[in-house]
Scaffold this active site. Sequence first.
Site, mmCIF file in Angstrom:
data_model
loop_
_atom_site.group_PDB
_atom_site.id
_atom_site.type_symbol
_atom_site.label_atom_id
_atom_site.label_comp_id
_atom_site.label_asym_id
_atom_site.label_seq_id
_atom_site.Cartn_x
_atom_site.Cartn_y
_atom_site.Cartn_z
ATOM 1 C CG HIS A 84 -0.196 -0.086 2.534
ATOM 2 N ND1 HIS A 84 0.259 1.017 3.216
ATOM 3 C CD2 HIS A 84 0.169 -1.164 3.272
ATOM 4 C CE1 HIS A 84 0.863 0.641 4.331
ATOM 5 N NE2 HIS A 84 0.820 -0.684 4.393
ATOM 6 C CG ASP A 85 -0.427 4.167 1.308
ATOM 7 O OD1 ASP A 85 -1.327 4.850 0.808
ATOM 8 O OD2 ASP A 85 -0.593 3.432 2.309
ATOM 9 N N GLY A 116 5.107 -0.947 2.770
ATOM 10 C CA GLY A 116 4.244 0.197 2.515
ATOM 11 C C GLY A 116 5.020 1.496 2.408
#
Length: 266
Positions: A121-122, A139
Amino acid sequence: MASIHPTAIVADGAKLAEDVEIGPFCVIGAGVELRSGVALRSHVVVDGTTTIGECTTIFPFASVGMPPQDKKFQGEESRLEIGAHCVIREHVTINPGTQGGGLVTRIGDRCLLLVGAHVAHDCIIGNDVILVNNVLLGGHVTIADFGIIGGGAALHQFVRVGEHAFVGGMSAVENDVIPFGSAIGNRANLGGLNIVGLKRRGYEREAIHALRRAYRLLFAQEGTLHERLRDVAQEFADDANVQKIVSFIEEGGSRAICTPRGGREV
């Protein structure tokens, strides 16, 4: 009209360009957009609010856009953006963003993600990036244009990798890798500059020699890193490549800068 195999499942609401190809047993969610020329070979899952750019090809058993592996994720609306002309090979996993990271994971154009690579994520991935087999990105990792991450390498959350940098296979990277740098090892250290990559990209000898001189000054034994950075910035004020390294360090991040272990190899 899109070519959709009879065994594929495409949810109502999915946006498909007219020349998209969806192979056997693929599953496409309602929030997905597949742009012109996208090809899903077979057994691909694409879900969430996900956009896949023109002429990107995804191979079997890839999982793209499924919820982040983050215990803080509460189902907030987030998205995944994948650029054009990417190749995503078998068993790759890519997750969308979270509230703590701007609600977006982004992959640029012409990227190559080989078997088993994971983009958490991200993460923000630039153009022309290569993730070799079984690379693991935690992340919030950032990889700039032309970065190459060798097979089996793992990057700690929030690590930044500068443009044209190289991370060797099986490395564990917990600190930022400067532009044009080459890092390798368990808790990786800089091993010099990515000379091979620079030559392949057509950098002239004079440009490479300037980067060598700047590298040696930046990681000399005398003074503090802050002092040496100031000296490099002044001495190479007209060198755009060296200034990229200076800016990268000055911008900072959550992690320290990856430095040479004992010498100043280039």
